[in-house]
Design a protein around this motif. Structure first.
Motif, short mmCIF file in Angstrom:
data_model
loop_
_atom_site.label_atom_id
_atom_site.label_comp_id
_atom_site.label_asym_id
_atom_site.label_seq_id
_atom_site.Cartn_x
_atom_site.Cartn_y
_atom_site.Cartn_z
N GLY A 157 0.80 -1.23 0.00
CA GLY A 157 0.00 0.00 0.00
C GLY A 157 0.83 1.28 0.00
N ALA A 158 2.05 1.20 0.52
CA ALA A 158 2.86 2.43 0.62
C ALA A 158 3.33 2.90 -0.74
CB ALA A 158 4.06 2.19 1.54
N THR A 159 3.48 1.97 -1.68
CA THR A 159 4.03 2.34 -3.00
C THR A 159 2.97 2.21 -4.10
OG1 THR A 159 4.84 0.07 -3.16
CG2 THR A 159 6.45 1.75 -2.47
N SER A 160 1.72 2.03 -3.70
CA SER A 160 0.67 1.87 -4.71
C SER A 160 0.14 3.23 -5.15
CB SER A 160 -0.49 1.05 -4.14
OG SER A 160 -0.04 -0.24 -3.88
N ASP A 161 -0.33 3.27 -6.38
CA ASP A 161 -0.92 4.52 -6.88
C ASP A 161 -2.40 4.59 -6.55
OD1 ASP A 161 1.42 5.54 -8.60
OD2 ASP A 161 1.21 3.43 -9.13
N PHE A 162 -3.01 3.42 -6.38
CA PHE A 162 -4.44 3.42 -6.06
C PHE A 162 -4.77 2.18 -5.24
CE2 PHE A 162 -3.94 1.13 -10.03
CZ PHE A 162 -4.75 0.03 -9.88
N TYR A 163 -5.92 2.22 -4.60
CA TYR A 163 -6.39 1.09 -3.79
C TYR A 163 -7.75 0.65 -4.32
CZ TYR A 163 -2.99 3.36 -0.76
OH TYR A 163 -1.85 3.94 -0.29
N THR A 164 -7.97 -0.67 -4.33
CA THR A 164 -9.32 -1.17 -4.62
C THR A 164 -9.92 -1.53 -3.27
OG1 THR A 164 -8.54 -2.04 -6.70
CG2 THR A 164 -10.66 -2.83 -5.94
N VAL A 165 -10.95 -0.77 -2.88
CA VAL A 165 -11.45 -0.81 -1.51
C VAL A 165 -12.86 -1.40 -1.49
CG1 VAL A 165 -11.82 0.60 0.56
CG2 VAL A 165 -10.19 1.36 -1.17
N LEU A 166 -13.08 -2.35 -0.61
CA LEU A 166 -14.43 -2.89 -0.44
C LEU A 166 -15.17 -2.00 0.56
CD1 LEU A 166 -16.31 -5.31 -1.26
CD2 LEU A 166 -15.77 -6.23 1.00
N VAL A 167 -16.30 -1.42 0.13
CA VAL A 167 -17.07 -0.53 1.02
C VAL A 167 -18.54 -0.97 1.02
CG1 VAL A 167 -15.56 1.44 0.46
CG2 VAL A 167 -17.70 1.17 -0.78
N ASN A 168 -19.25 -0.53 2.04
CA ASN A 168 -20.71 -0.74 2.09
C ASN A 168 -21.36 0.60 1.75
OD1 ASN A 168 -21.04 -3.51 3.22
ND2 ASN A 168 -19.70 -2.60 4.76
N VAL A 169 -22.08 0.64 0.67
CA VAL A 169 -22.72 1.90 0.26
C VAL A 169 -24.08 1.99 0.95
CG1 VAL A 169 -23.55 3.27 -1.68
CG2 VAL A 169 -21.52 1.84 -1.95
N ASP A 170 -24.29 3.08 1.69
CA ASP A 170 -25.55 3.26 2.41
C ASP A 170 -26.71 3.48 1.43
OD1 ASP A 170 -24.37 2.94 4.81
OD2 ASP A 170 -24.45 5.05 5.44
N ALA A 171 -27.89 3.13 1.91
CA ALA A 171 -29.08 3.34 1.07
C ALA A 171 -29.33 4.84 0.92
CB ALA A 171 -30.28 2.67 1.74
N SER A 172 -29.72 5.23 -0.27
CA SER A 172 -30.18 6.61 -0.46
C SER A 172 -31.25 6.58 -1.53
CB SER A 172 -29.03 7.54 -0.87
OG SER A 172 -28.57 7.18 -2.14
N GLU A 173 -32.09 7.61 -1.53
CA GLU A 173 -33.27 7.55 -2.38
C GLU A 173 -32.96 7.28 -3.85
OE1 GLU A 173 -36.52 10.73 -2.48
OE2 GLU A 173 -36.17 10.18 -0.38
N GLY A 174 -33.59 6.28 -4.39
CA GLY A 174 -33.48 6.02 -5.82
C GLY A 174 -32.17 5.41 -6.27
N ALA A 175 -31.25 5.14 -5.36
CA ALA A 175 -29.96 4.59 -5.79
C ALA A 175 -29.71 3.27 -5.05
CB ALA A 175 -28.84 5.58 -5.47
N PRO A 176 -29.04 2.33 -5.73
CA PRO A 176 -28.83 1.04 -5.08
C PRO A 176 -27.85 1.13 -3.91
CG PRO A 176 -27.70 1.13 -7.20
CD PRO A 176 -28.48 2.39 -7.08
N ALA A 177 -28.04 0.23 -2.94
CA ALA A 177 -27.14 0.17 -1.80
C ALA A 177 -26.47 -1.20 -1.80
CB ALA A 177 -27.94 0.35 -0.51
N GLY A 178 -25.47 -1.36 -0.94
CA GLY A 178 -24.81 -2.67 -0.82
C GLY A 178 -23.30 -2.53 -0.95
N THR A 179 -22.64 -3.68 -1.05
CA THR A 179 -21.17 -3.64 -1.11
C THR A 179 -20.71 -3.19 -2.49
OG1 THR A 179 -21.10 -5.95 -1.76
CG2 THR A 179 -20.89 -5.49 0.60
#
Ligand SMILES: Cc1cc2nc3c(=O)[nH]c(=O)nc-3n(C[C@H](O)[C@H](O)[C@H](O)COP(=O)(O)OP(=O)(O)OC[C@H]3O[C@@H](n4cnc5c(N)ncnc54)[C@H](O)[C@@H]3O)c2cc1C
Length: 381
Positions: A157-179
């Motif tokens: 991670g110290a020498t990476s240009d980007f990270y692929t991160v697993l997140v939980n997206v919260d529910a919000s109106e009209g948009a999908p939620a989930g990982t």
């Protein structure tokens, strides 16, 4: 032959073994010390000239896109030389970026395949008394996600240009939620490296903190809701690689032991002339044979296009645990010199321990194998 692999892959393996045994070995420092940047560069260039570097890269980017069985043969052969990390021989594959589309693909995939940019995989969360209240999450803000949380074990991670991160997206109106698997550039405001550390095997890692890090929804790989599924697919590839690496290292270890026990010994008799030593040695050989049989059956199942997720988990547990047993036995048969700093078995003993945690802890995978069978009717005997 337990592997039952086709002639073209046997030829590939023979060419790779010759390359590792001749050209690469000649470039390595005699004292087994660190490989300099210059030598690493030379190895990569030689590998490119032989066509090994592009083996795992996608065809649309000039690579050879090796199939699963070919990958296993190659990973195993590189590990069996126990001389250089696979990343010096094999050019980077697309990894998690396989699912990248549009500008994200253009901006990152090509530089990654050329080796100009690097990514790291941020999945594991902190545990223990200072674990956060909830796993890393994101809230929507227009076309962006605001990410908050921590990832505790990000290799490279110290020498990476980007990270692929697993997140939980919260529910919000009209948009999908989930990982969701989200690509986050390292220099994004709100992304901090909280801690840098190294592990017993010599790997370097970081702990990351995300504090309302703002990332475009276009950085989501696949779509919101299928993040965990995508992460599992990526980890499944890694697990097969770890299984093949374990089997290659077993081959190196068994060869090392047989050389040792058939060499002269201060007692006057070769160690290998004693029946008790032969029994111990034979166990190592039997275990390695069993593990390689598991590996190749699994690789052929996966190659045939069948869902082999359960078998790959089983192989990962069996091959990495068997390797631990074999290296431990090799240390015992070699005696005290095996534990002297700088001895190849000493280095291997430290290295192999991590394989039972990286890519999923053995017991967690055991539970998943049982779950696959009991809840989903998956998995063969
Ligand atoms: C060398 C190395 C490199 C790594 N690189 C990365 C990386 O690049 N990115 C990344 O995201 N992670 C990485 N990891 C982290 C790795 O994926 C985790 O260490 C592993 O998944 C175990 O998780 P944990 O450490 O949080 O342990 P925990 O989940 O806290 O588990 C600790 C132990 O508890 C037991 N246990 C836990 N849950 C259960 C259960 N349900 N049932 C039974 N027993 C259980 C097991 O014995 C387990 O080993 C790396 C780890 C190592 C060692």
């Amino acid at each position: 032959m337990p592997e039952s692999i086709p002639q073209d892959l046997l030829d590939l393996r023979a060419r790779l073994e010759a390359f590792l045994g001749d050209e690469v070995a000649a470039l390595l420092p005699n004292d087994g010390g660190e490989i300099s940047g210059d030598v690493a560069h030379q190895i990569r260039e030689r590998s490119r000239a032989h066509g090994f570097f592009s083996l795992m890269q996608p065809r649309e980017y000039g690579g050879q896109q090796a199939g699963i069985l070919a990958k296993v043969v190659v990973w195993e052969a590189i590990a069996a030389a126990n001389s250089v990390p696979a990343r010096l021989i094999l050019g980077p594959g697309p990894g998690t970026l396989e699912r990248a589309t549009g500008p994200l693909r253009e901006r990152l995939l090509e530089p990654v395949l050329r080796g100009e940019k690097r990514g790291a995989f941020a999945f594991t969360e902190p545990s223990g008394p200072d674990a956060p209240e909830r796993p890393t999450w994101a809230v929507r803000d227009g076309d962006d996600l605001l990410i908050t949380g921590r990832k505790s074990y990000v290799s490279g991670g110290a020498t990476s240009d980007f990270y692929t991160v697993l997140v939980n997206v919260d529910a919000s109106e009209g948009a999908p939620a989930g990982t969701a698997m989200v690509v986050v550039d390292r220099d994004t405001p709100g992304v901090t490296i909280d801690r840098r550390f190294s592990s017993l095997d010599g790997g370097h890692h970081v702990e990351l903190r995300f504090d309302q890090a703002r990332v475009s929804v276009a950085n989501v790989l696949g779509k919101v809701g299928d993040g965990m599924q995508g992460a599992l697919r990526d980890i499944t590839d890694e697990r097969l690689e770890l299984s093949a690496t374990a089997c290659g290292l077993m081959q190196w270890t068994v060869r090392y032991v047989v050389d040792h026990i058939t060499a002269p010994h201060p007692s006057g008799n070769r160690l290998g002339d004693r029946e008790g030593v032969r029994l111990r040695y034979s166990d190592l050989q039997i275990q390695a044979y069993a593990a390689r049989s598991v590996l190749y059956r699994t690789a052929r199942l996966a190659e045939s296009g069948e869902n082999a997720m359960n078998e790959i988990m089983a192989a990962k547990v069996f091959c990495t645990e068997t390797l631990g047993t074999i290296v431990d036995g090799a240390v015992q048969l070699t005696g005290g010199q095996a534990l002297v700093s700088g001895h190849p078995l000493e280095a291997l003993y430290r290295r192999v321990r991590s394989l039972r945690l990286a890519g999923g802890a053995s017991d967690v995978l055991r539970l998943n194998v049982a779950r696959g069978r009991i809840e989903f009717g998956a998995g063969r005997v």
